[in-house]
Structure formats: structure tokens, C-alpha cells
Design a protein around this motif. Structure first.
Motif, PDB file in Angstrom:
ATOM      1  N   LYS A 190       0.835  -1.191   0.000  1.00 16.81           N
ATOM      2  CA  LYS A 190       0.000   0.000   0.000  1.00 16.81           C
ATOM      3  C   LYS A 190       0.876   1.250   0.000  1.00 16.81           C
ATOM      4  O   LYS A 190       0.884   2.020   0.949  1.00 16.81           O
ATOM      5  CB  LYS A 190      -0.923  -0.018   1.220  1.00 16.81           C
ATOM      6  N   PHE A 193      -0.955   4.533   0.410  1.00 18.44           N
ATOM      7  CA  PHE A 193      -1.415   4.771   1.776  1.00 18.44           C
ATOM      8  C   PHE A 193      -0.278   5.249   2.659  1.00 18.44           C
ATOM      9  O   PHE A 193      -0.400   6.230   3.383  1.00 18.44           O
ATOM     10  CB  PHE A 193      -2.025   3.485   2.344  1.00 18.44           C
ATOM     11  N   ARG A 215       0.673   8.790   1.830  1.00 22.16           N
ATOM     12  CA  ARG A 215      -0.291   9.763   2.375  1.00 22.16           C
ATOM     13  C   ARG A 215      -0.103   9.924   3.874  1.00 22.16           C
ATOM     14  O   ARG A 215      -0.143  11.027   4.405  1.00 22.16           O
ATOM     15  CB  ARG A 215      -1.717   9.303   2.069  1.00 22.16           C
ATOM     16  N   GLU A 216       0.124   8.786   4.560  1.00 16.98           N
ATOM     17  CA  GLU A 216       0.334   8.831   6.006  1.00 16.98           C
ATOM     18  C   GLU A 216       1.557   9.682   6.337  1.00 16.98           C
ATOM     19  O   GLU A 216       1.531  10.487   7.271  1.00 16.98           O
ATOM     20  CB  GLU A 216       0.558   7.413   6.546  1.00 16.98           C
ATOM     21  N   ARG A 265       0.801  13.300   5.775  1.00 17.44           N
ATOM     22  CA  ARG A 265      -0.103  13.784   6.807  1.00 17.44           C
ATOM     23  C   ARG A 265       0.656  14.081   8.098  1.00 17.44           C
ATOM     24  O   ARG A 265       0.508  15.142   8.698  1.00 17.44           O
ATOM     25  CB  ARG A 265      -1.171  12.726   7.081  1.00 17.44           C
ATOM     26  N   ARG A 312       0.985  17.578  10.106  1.00 18.97           N
ATOM     27  CA  ARG A 312       0.433  17.744  11.442  1.00 18.97           C
ATOM     28  C   ARG A 312       1.498  18.031  12.489  1.00 18.97           C
ATOM     29  O   ARG A 312       1.203  18.576  13.529  1.00 18.97           O
ATOM     30  CB  ARG A 312      -0.373  16.507  11.854  1.00 18.97           C
ATOM     31  N   ARG A 367       3.298   7.783  21.997  1.00 21.77           N
ATOM     32  CA  ARG A 367       1.952   7.372  22.407  1.00 21.77           C
ATOM     33  C   ARG A 367       1.148   6.934  21.192  1.00 21.77           C
ATOM     34  O   ARG A 367       0.395   5.973  21.255  1.00 21.77           O
ATOM     35  CB  ARG A 367       1.235   8.545  23.090  1.00 21.77           C
ATOM     36  N   GLU A 368       1.361   7.679  20.120  1.00 21.84           N
ATOM     37  CA  GLU A 368       0.659   7.368  18.883  1.00 21.84           C
ATOM     38  C   GLU A 368       1.031   5.961  18.405  1.00 21.84           C
ATOM     39  O   GLU A 368       0.169   5.173  18.010  1.00 21.84           O
ATOM     40  CB  GLU A 368       1.074   8.404  17.845  1.00 21.84           C
ATOM     41  N   MET A 400      -1.345   2.632  17.888  1.00 19.70           N
ATOM     42  CA  MET A 400      -1.384   1.879  16.635  1.00 19.70           C
ATOM     43  C   MET A 400      -1.162   0.392  16.894  1.00 19.70           C
ATOM     44  O   MET A 400      -1.821  -0.466  16.315  1.00 19.70           O
ATOM     45  CB  MET A 400      -0.312   2.401  15.684  1.00 19.70           C
ATOM     46  N   PHE A 411       3.797  -1.893   9.305  1.00 24.58           N
ATOM     47  CA  PHE A 411       2.689  -1.017   8.938  1.00 24.58           C
ATOM     48  C   PHE A 411       2.875   0.340   9.606  1.00 24.58           C
ATOM     49  O   PHE A 411       2.582   1.381   9.023  1.00 24.58           O
ATOM     50  CB  PHE A 411       1.372  -1.649   9.383  1.00 24.58           C
ATOM     51  N   ILE A 412       3.382   0.324  10.835  1.00 21.50           N
ATOM     52  CA  ILE A 412       3.638   1.570  11.553  1.00 21.50           C
ATOM     53  C   ILE A 412       4.918   2.214  11.041  1.00 21.50           C
ATOM     54  O   ILE A 412       5.022   3.429  10.918  1.00 21.50           O
ATOM     55  CB  ILE A 412       3.760   1.290  13.065  1.00 21.50           C
TER      56      ILE A 412
END
Lengths: 286, 292
Positions: free
Chosen positions: B2, B5, B8-9, B12, B16, B199-200, B204, B213-214
């Protein structure tokens, strides 16, 4: 679902590979489908932390499919330990834990992620991703499992409608109230329709009225067939719910009973009315 | 995979959390700038040291009575010695012409040609010059009766070799230290920005995300930030080169030293280093936060 089944098969193969061990024979005799057994089974589980604290002391209990169970006890009694053992954040010092028939100790470290996808987990502090909108927070749980964009477009609005968050799709977590944040976290936990939902003090940070809403939501989820295990120290709430209660003290199970009327096929509306009614008996004062 | 994906992550999370991304970018920019200046300097220094070492050779002077057949024989003997790369013959007449052009008045006074036929013997490596010298003069005598003398610049040669060796080694050590410092600096900045997001990562993991994936969005983010920093550094270096160095190069030979790295190669090295180190730093620093 296909992934779950393949995991089931590998896990069973591993257990069979350890032939001779009584556990392996036991699981085979318990039937071809592990679903027929209890969803959660703790057998003589102990957890001793490295500092010497006892988290859990020979705890044995099982929870059947579709049950709605409260885990109560004072702070430090081991409620959170049970939860953390179930999400395999911790390993038990002794004893075996089975979830849907699978021994958690045989799950390899890199398979833990796949195991966790079968659980929905709700925390006291919500644990939302701060830089994602409500919609994206819920969508993340689907993206993790390889959900397609179409999948996400279909499921996320549905679950957010169910949890009453349709108007907050594009808000960030810090723009929501505590109750709303908890509903997002429940939506995220349930969007994959896991067979088991764990909630660690889901109403711990919320006012009583909001707590009832959250409990009602969890009850609604339970009515779809999902097994729900809630850790709570809110005695009033637990008494009103009239569900099965497991009480922990110093890491030991000291009580396992269905309190009050066990009204299993109550509708959510009746449930909410009863919950909002004044307490039938005064809350236990320690 | 992906890829879309993950990309984009990455974008993002950069949007942020702009401040940590900017800090990482600035770190890459500064270290790449320093490296970009330092690499050509090291190379120029090494080039200078090497050209000095290249001039290390043994001179063999023939007797005044030497005739062409003697010269040919000696030449053959010289070429037969181990470590000799080449032999250059300078005849009396050529030497006289060169010298008298340099010091016309002195040579005008001399009248006749006092210079001998000379061989310049070049070693294959500067370090072997002493071996050649001792091969030419076994036990103090010379190997051919027609050789008058062999230049004896042993102490000078040794000094040159030592100094140039020191220069090369110093440059190498400095390069290693600088590269190490750059890597640590970049890795540390990334670590800090990841620490703010641990923490994020934990959340996840609890939702059931696999480690990769992370990790992928973080690695891609590191790559983007690293390349952006390196590109900015390259732009600055390029501007400096065009504005300052190129005008100077035409009248200052050191800068135009032929052995410094080509600018295009430098660009490639910096870009790769920036992107690779940042991506690797992100991926590795994340490891400790993934143990949930």
C-alpha cells in the motif's frame, strides 16, 4: 475472516506439534471448532511484576460466548493486569490464558498484531490518535487490517451513526467531550466486529449520565453477540447493570456471581430506562 | 504494497507535526552543508599531498664521458630494478637548454656545458623510492661504472613522505568524525521527534497494526525530510560555487585542482546520504517504541 481462520489453523498446528503435552490433547478433545469453548479462559494465572508486586495470583475463571461480564475490585486488585494480559501486552508468570481456545503463550511476537485484530479494546484514557479526525481514527482500525477504501467508506459512517457521532466526523479528538471521545474509541474497537470487546474503566473519566450512555452502547454491542468484558470500580453502575460480576482482591478472584435479576433479553431502551432510575440499593460504602 | 497509503500517512504526519519535521530538515541541511564543503577541501588537500609525493624520485647522474650506448645500457639496468615505474632521460643538451633559459646570465659566464646526462627514476609508489635508491647503490658503490652518482636526498624524501602521510591520515580521520557526527546528529533529532509521538505508536500497536505497517510511514517521512534537507544544502552549495568559487577558479589554481570531486557526484553523494541516513534513523529509532 479468512485471516482469522488461517491463524486458527497455524495456532492449532503449533499446538499439535507440541504433542504429548496434556494441553494439546485437551484442545483437540474440546471439539473441532474452538468457538464452542469459553471465549476467555484463565487457568491458575499469576503475574508478578519485576518490582515484586503481585498483579494476579492464581486466577481461574472462564467467560462464555456472548456474555457481558464486569470485572470489579479496588485499585491495584489486578483488573488492569487481566486486561493487559488479554491484549498480550504482558506475559503471565504462571498459568495459561486461552482466548477462543488458543493458548496466548504460543502466539509469536510478530503474530501479536494479528491476534489483536480479533479484539476490540477500549481504555479509560480513550487512546485516540490526536492528529486524526474522528473518521480517520475509526478508519485506521480498518486500514491496519488491509481494508480497502471502499470498505472504509461503507463501514465507518455506519459505525459512527451507531455510536451517535455522525455530526462529528471531521472533528479532532481534542475538540470532543470525554463521552464523545469514548464513543469514538468504542466505534474504533467495534468497526471490525471483533468477537471479543475489552473495556478497561470505560467510564472512569466520565460523568454518570454520560456513563449510562456508554454502558448502553456497550450493551447494544453485546446484543449483537459480542462477548464484552468491562473492568470497573463504579459499584453503583455495576449493581444497576445486573450482570455477571467477577471481583478481584489482591490479584485473586473473590467473587463470581450474577448480581440481581439477570435480564438477558432486555432491549437497550429498557436497559437505559432502568439504568437512569434511582439506585435500587445504596452503593456499597467501604 | 500500500505505497499510496504509506505515502499519504507520511505526508499527513509531516503536515500535522511541522515543527519536529522542520527541525530534522534543518539538521540535515546543516550537516550536509558542512559535508559538502568539507569533502572538496579534503580532496584538494589529498590532491596536493599526492602531487608533492609524485615529485619524489631518484636522479641518476652519468659520467661526463658517457656515450649513447652507455646511456642505453644504464637505462635498461634501471628499468630492471624492482618498483621502478618509469625512467626519464634528460640529455646534457636538454638540461643545458633548460637551465640556461632559467638562469641565462650564470650560464652565459660558464661558456661550456658542465651538466651530465641525467635519468629521473620514478618509483611505482612514492614509499618505494628509498628501496630503489638502495638498489642503485648496493654497499655504497654504484651498479654501473658509467654512473657518476645517485642523488642522495634520503632525509628530504623521508620528510616529504611523513608530512604527506600525516596530512592524508588527518583528513581521513576528520572525514570519519564528521560523518559520524552527522549521523548521530540526524539520528538524535529524529529520535526526539519520534519520542513526542511514542503514544501514537503505542495506540497503533494496540489497534493491531504490524510493526512494518507503523514503520513505513516513518521511514518514508525520514526519506522525504532527508532529501529535502540535502536538496536545500545542494542548492546553497551550488549557489556558492557559481557565485564565489567559479570566478576565483580561473585565476587561483588551488581551487581548480583537478582532483576535487565533480559537483554532480557530490550532489548524488549528499542526496543519497541525506535520504538514507534519515530513513534509517527513523526506522531504527522507532524500534524501542514498537515494543508494546
Amino acid at each position: 475472516m479468512a485471516r482469522t481462520e488461517s491463524k486458527t489453523r497455524t495456532a492449532r498446528r503449533r499446538e499439535v506439534a507440541a504433542a504429548g503435552a496434556p494441553a494439546a490433547r485437551e484442545i483437540q478433545s474440546s471439539g473441532a471448532t474452538p468457538r464452542s469453548g469459553p471465549v476467555i479462559e484463565f487457568r491458575g494465572v499469576s503475574k508478578r511484576y519485576s518490582g515484586g508486586d503481585v498483579g494476579l495470583d492464581h486466577a481461574t475463571f472462564s467467560i462464555e460466548r456472548g456474555e457481558f461480564v464486569f470485572l470489579v475490585g479496588a485499585t491495584g486488585s489486578g483488573k488492569s493486569t487481566v486486561m493487559r494480559l488479554l491484549i498480550k501486552e504482558l506475559e503471565p508468570t504462571a498459568g495459561t490464558i486461552r482466548v477462543a481456545g488458543h493458548d496466548l503463550s504460543v502466539i509469536a511476537r510478530r503474530r501479536i498484531a494479528y491476534y489483536r485484530r480479533n479484539l476490540g479494546v477500549v481504555f479509560q484514557d480513550f487512546k485516540l490518535l490526536p492528529n486524526r479526525t474522528v473518521y480517520d481514527n475509526v478508519a485506521y482500525a480498518l486500514q491496519v487490517t488491509g481494508g480497502t477504501r471502499r470498505d472504509i467508506r461503507d463501514k465507518v459512517p455506519d459505525i459512527l451513526r451507531l455510536t451517535g457521532l455522525s455530526t462529528k466526523l471531521h472533528n479532532y479528538p481534542d475538540q470532543l467531550s470525554g463521552g464523545e471521545q469514548q464513543r469514538v474509541s468504542i466505534a474504533r474497537a467495534f468497526v471490525n466486529h471483533p468477537p471479543l470487546l475489552l473495556a478497561d474503566e470505560p467510564t472512569g473519566n466520565l460523568d454518570p449520565e454520560t456513563s449510562v450512555d456508554i454502558m448502553r452502547l456497550l450493551y447494544r454491542i453485546n446484543r449483537t453477540g459480542t462477548t464484552v468484558l468491562i473492568a470497573s470500580h463504579d459499584q453503583t453502575m455495576v449493581d444497576k447493570m445486573r450482570r455477571r460480576v467477577l471481583e478481584l482482591a489482591h490479584g485473586q478472584i473473590v467473587r463470581d456471581e450474577a448480581t440481581g435479576l439477570y435480564a438477558r433479553d432486555e432491549t437497550t431502551r429498557e436497559f437505559a430506562r432502568r439504568m437512569r432510575a434511582p439506585s435500587v440499593r445504596p452503593p456499597a460504602v467501604s | 504494497m500500500k505505497v499510496g497509503f504509506f505515502l499519504r500517512e507520511a505526508v499527513r504526519s509531516m503536515r500535522r507535526s511541522a515543527a519536529p519535521s522542520f527541525a530534522a530538515l534543518a539538521t540535515v541541511l546543516v550537516t550536509m552543508l558542512v559535508l559538502g564543503v568539507f569533502i572538496p577541501i579534503v580532496q584538494a588537500t589529498n590532491g596536493a599531498a599526492n602531487s608533492v609525493r609524485g615529485r619524489v624520485m631518484v636522479d641518476v647522474y652519468m659520467r661526463t664521458g658517457a656515450i649513447a650506448s652507455d646511456d642505453a645500457r644504464v637505462r635498461g639496468e634501471l628499468l630492471g630494478i624492482a618498483h621502478v615505474k618509469s625512467v626519464e632521460f634528460v640529455s646534457k643538451a636538454t638540461a643545458y637548454a633548460q637551465q640556461s633559459a632559467q638562469y641565462p646570465q650564470a650560464y652565459a659566464l660558464l661558456g661550456s656545458n658542465p651538466l651530465p646526462d641525467t635519468f629521473h627514476v620514478m618509483p611505482d609508489k612514492p614509499g618505494n623510492v628509498l628501496a630503489i635508491h638502495s638498489a642503485l647503490t648496493p654497499g655504497g658503490a654504484v651498479i654501473d661504472p658509467m654512473i657518476a652518482s645517485v642523488s642522495n636526498k634520503q632525509s628530504d624524501t623521508r620528510k616529504i613522505l611523513e608530512v604527506t602521510n600525516l596530512v592524508t591520515i588527518t583528513a581521513a580521520v576528520l572525514t570519519v568524525l564528521l560523518v559520524l557526527a552527522s549521523i548521530l546528529l540526524i539520528a538524535n533529532t529524529i529520535r526526539l521527534s519520534l519520542y513526542a509521538r511514542r503514544r501514537e505508536v503505542e495506540v497503533m500497536k494496540l489497534v493491531g497494526a504490524t510493526d512494518w505497517f507503523i514503520r513505513w510511514p516513518f521511514v518514508i517521512e525520514g526519506m522525504i525530510v532527508g532529501s529535502a534537507g540535502a536538496l536545500l544544502a545542494i542548492a546553497l552549495l551550488g549557489a556558492t560555487k557559481i557565485a564565489l568559487l567559479d570566478p576565483l577558479a580561473s585565476n587561483w589554481t588551488l581551487i581548480a585542482a583537478p582532483r576535487t570531486i565533480a559537483f554532480s557526484v557530490l550532489v548524488a553523494v549528499l542526496l543519497t546520504a541525506g535520504a538514507f541516513v534519515s530513513a534509517l534513523g527513523s526506522g531504527l529509532s522507532l524500534r524501542r517504541f514498537l515494543r508494546v
